[in-house]
Write a protein that holds these residues in place. Structure first.
Motif, short mmCIF file in Angstrom:
data_model
loop_
_atom_site.label_atom_id
_atom_site.label_comp_id
_atom_site.label_asym_id
_atom_site.label_seq_id
_atom_site.Cartn_x
_atom_site.Cartn_y
_atom_site.Cartn_z
N LEU A 76 51.52 46.48 47.27
CA LEU A 76 52.38 45.60 48.05
C LEU A 76 52.81 44.36 47.29
O LEU A 76 53.67 43.63 47.73
N GLN A 77 52.20 44.09 46.15
CA GLN A 77 52.55 42.88 45.42
C GLN A 77 53.95 43.01 44.82
O GLN A 77 54.29 44.02 44.23
N ALA A 78 54.73 41.97 44.99
CA ALA A 78 56.08 41.95 44.43
C ALA A 78 56.00 41.80 42.91
O ALA A 78 55.12 41.12 42.41
N PRO A 79 56.91 42.44 42.19
CA PRO A 79 56.89 42.29 40.73
C PRO A 79 57.24 40.86 40.35
O PRO A 79 58.00 40.19 41.05
N PRO A 80 56.68 40.39 39.23
CA PRO A 80 57.00 39.02 38.83
C PRO A 80 58.46 38.90 38.39
O PRO A 80 59.05 39.87 37.91
N PRO A 81 59.07 37.71 38.57
CA PRO A 81 60.47 37.56 38.14
C PRO A 81 60.56 37.59 36.62
O PRO A 81 59.60 37.30 35.91
N ALA A 82 61.72 37.98 36.13
CA ALA A 82 61.96 38.02 34.68
C ALA A 82 61.87 36.59 34.13
O ALA A 82 62.15 35.62 34.85
N PRO A 83 61.50 36.45 32.86
CA PRO A 83 61.41 35.10 32.28
C PRO A 83 62.73 34.35 32.42
O PRO A 83 63.80 34.89 32.13
N GLY A 84 62.65 33.12 32.89
CA GLY A 84 63.84 32.28 33.05
C GLY A 84 64.60 32.55 34.33
O GLY A 84 65.58 31.88 34.63
N GLU A 85 64.20 33.53 35.11
CA GLU A 85 64.90 33.88 36.35
C GLU A 85 64.12 33.32 37.53
O GLU A 85 62.90 33.43 37.58
N THR A 86 64.82 32.70 38.46
CA THR A 86 64.14 32.19 39.65
C THR A 86 64.19 33.26 40.73
O THR A 86 65.23 33.92 40.92
#
Length: 140
Positions: free
Chosen positions: A36-46
């Motif tokens: 269920l954990q959301a994937p982390p955002p890409a570097p530099g992306e909010t």
């Protein structure tokens, strides 16, 4: 007075992988939460803002009605799937299959009537659960 009594320091970040064959009682739950954990955002992306619950005192009755209809529709679909499994397994008599089919059809018709009465369609009841997708499966 210590208000953190019983609280343990929890590590930040993803849950640790369970050791193979550990068989601890919570292992399936840990694996489920990891999914269920959301994937982390890409570097530099909010990350996009989380959807907000819109509360309006004038529409709270309609919103509650829609939620109740959604829950009833979810239960109806679950019951329908279980009934189909029982029919496919051959554990029901022909008479029971006929009665079950008629009951499910009547329930579907009544749900459609209730939705129409309040200006909804069955498709309107499908909640968007964000990264998990829609609550109800698409109609066949």
């Amino acid at each position: 007075m210590n208000t953190d009594r019983g609280r343990r320091d929890r590590p930040k970040g993803p849950l640790p992988e369970p050791s193979p064959g550990s068989g601890a009682p919570g292992d399936p739950l840990v694996r489920a939460f990891r999914l269920l954990q959301a994937p982390p955002p890409a570097p530099g992306e909010t990350p996009p803002p989380a959807p907000r619950l819109k509360t309006d005192p004038e529409t709270v009755g309609e919103d509650l009605l829609k939620l109740v209809l959604t829950l009833v529709e979810l239960l109806r679909q679950l019951i329908e799937r279980q009934a189909l499994r029982r029919v496919d397994s051959g554990e029901l008599t022909d008479e029971q299959e006929e009665e079950l089919g008629a009951t499910l059809l009547a329930l579907h018709d009544r749900m459609t009537e209730l939705c129409a009465e309040h200006g909804y369609t069955l498709e309107d009841l499908n909640l968007d659960l964000g990264p998990l997708g829609p609550l109800l499966p698409p109609a066949p």
